[in-house]
Design a protein around this motif. Structure first.
Motif, short mmCIF file in Angstrom:
data_model
loop_
_atom_site.label_atom_id
_atom_site.label_comp_id
_atom_site.label_asym_id
_atom_site.label_seq_id
_atom_site.Cartn_x
_atom_site.Cartn_y
_atom_site.Cartn_z
N VAL A 1 0.85 -1.18 0.00
CA VAL A 1 0.00 0.00 0.00
C VAL A 1 0.89 1.23 0.00
O VAL A 1 1.64 1.45 0.95
N ASP A 2 0.84 2.02 -1.07
CA ASP A 2 1.59 3.28 -1.16
C ASP A 2 0.59 4.42 -1.20
O ASP A 2 -0.34 4.41 -2.00
N GLU A 12 -6.65 2.95 9.35
CA GLU A 12 -7.63 2.77 8.29
C GLU A 12 -7.32 1.55 7.43
O GLU A 12 -8.21 0.76 7.10
N VAL A 13 -6.04 1.36 7.10
CA VAL A 13 -5.65 0.22 6.26
C VAL A 13 -5.86 -1.09 7.02
O VAL A 13 -6.45 -2.05 6.48
N VAL A 14 -5.39 -1.17 8.26
CA VAL A 14 -5.54 -2.39 9.05
C VAL A 14 -7.02 -2.70 9.28
O VAL A 14 -7.45 -3.86 9.28
N ASP A 19 -11.72 -6.12 8.28
CA ASP A 19 -13.12 -6.25 7.87
C ASP A 19 -13.29 -7.17 6.67
O ASP A 19 -14.37 -7.72 6.44
N LEU A 20 -12.22 -7.34 5.89
CA LEU A 20 -12.24 -8.28 4.77
C LEU A 20 -11.95 -9.71 5.23
O LEU A 20 -11.85 -10.62 4.41
N ASP A 21 -11.80 -9.89 6.56
CA ASP A 21 -11.52 -11.21 7.15
C ASP A 21 -10.20 -11.79 6.67
O ASP A 21 -10.06 -13.02 6.56
N HIS A 68 -12.45 2.48 0.78
CA HIS A 68 -12.81 2.98 2.10
C HIS A 68 -11.67 3.74 2.77
O HIS A 68 -11.88 4.50 3.69
N ILE A 69 -10.42 3.51 2.29
CA ILE A 69 -9.28 4.13 2.95
C ILE A 69 -9.29 5.65 2.83
O ILE A 69 -8.76 6.36 3.67
#
Length: 276
Positions: A1-2, A12-14, A19-21, A68-69
């Motif tokens: 992720v850049d 936000e990333v974590v 949430d994507l499991d 969503h980020i």
């Protein structure tokens, strides 16, 4: 992720990955200057590498510029307080002392006042309970706007949550209403942190005792005064959403993670973080 660096971007990333499991097995975090560059090694819930093209595209979209980020307060739909997927409703936040039968009593009050519980998230820690309840009218299935009815519900719930008279009532029990779009797991972290639940006695019941000495958490903090940051080392038993919970805690305590290396080997997780 850049990405261009900004406050809270790591969380936000974590949060999206959780949430994507997806299970994070390793991670390398770097946010020097104005740029955020992280690498996450992830597998699915069955412990397998993700090879399906549609799933990979889905992950890229969720983390990408239109995902969503960059959506601010908007988070993964199934984890929102106030999300439309569970209907038109009011979100109730409750925090107080935990005890046997408490959720049953809360449900009875809502049922007697003709509120329907569409969904709920409940956490307990150090004999404290924090929960977010999604309720609506049991007849119309719409959010209740009658302030008299809402005030009555709030008062009755406070009576249930209220503890001994010699304790601080604000510490013992609080209720509030929300119609916003806040990630529910994130909100529960915030509620417990504001409640200062970590100051509790850490009471452990017999069925919660871990008799395996090797699983005892090891946490060290080294302050490097000359460089102006701290190094935090965490070694503990691995579990679902451990990284998310740690990042939430550091964010609530207003620390900024500049560099980190995270790995999980078998039942253990090792996390090394450099903080401001």
């Amino acid at each position: 992720v850049d990405s261009v660096n900004k406050p809270g971007i790591l969380l936000e990333v974590v949060q999206v990955l959780s949430d994507l499991d997806l299970i994070i097995t390793k991670a390398y975090i770097s946010s020097d200057g104005g740029w955020f560059m992280d690498v996450f090694h992830v597998i699915d819930q069955q412990g397998k590498k993700i090879t399906d093209g549609k799933t990979i595209d889905y992950i890229e979209k969720a983390l990408g510029p239109k995902g969503h980020i960059t959506a601010g307060a908007k988070t993964w739909p199934s984890k929102q307080v106030g999300v439309h997927s569970v209907g038109d409703h009011t979100a109730i936040e409750l925090i107080g002392r935990d005890r046997p039968g408490l959720l049953s009593e809360i449900s009875a009050v809502l049922a007697n006042l003709r509120f329907n519980v569409a969904a709920a998230e409940v956490w307990t820690h150090n004999r404290r309970i924090a929960c977010v309840l999604y309720v609506n009218d049991d007849t119309t299935c719409r959010a209740v706007g009658d302030q008299t009815r809402l005030s009555l519900m709030e008062e009755q719930l406070k009576n249930i949550l209220r503890g001994c008279d010699d304790e601080d009532s604000e510490k013992v029990a609080r209720t509030s209403f929300s119609m916003g779009f806040t990630h529910v797991d994130r909100r529960l972290h915030q509620m417990f942190f504001a409640d200062r639940d970590y100051e509790g006695g850490g009471v452990t019941t017999a069925d919660q005792v871990d008799h395996t000495p090797s699983f005892k958490p090891e946490i060290t903090v080294e302050r490097l005064e000359d460089k102006g940051y701290s190094v935090v080392n965490v070694k503990c038993r691995d579990r679902a959403k451990l990284m998310f919970d740690i990042v939430c805690t550091l964010t609530d305590m207003q620390y900024v993670v500049f560099h980190a290396a995270i790995s999980s080997d078998g039942p253990h997780a090792s996390q090394v973080r450099v903080l401001e």
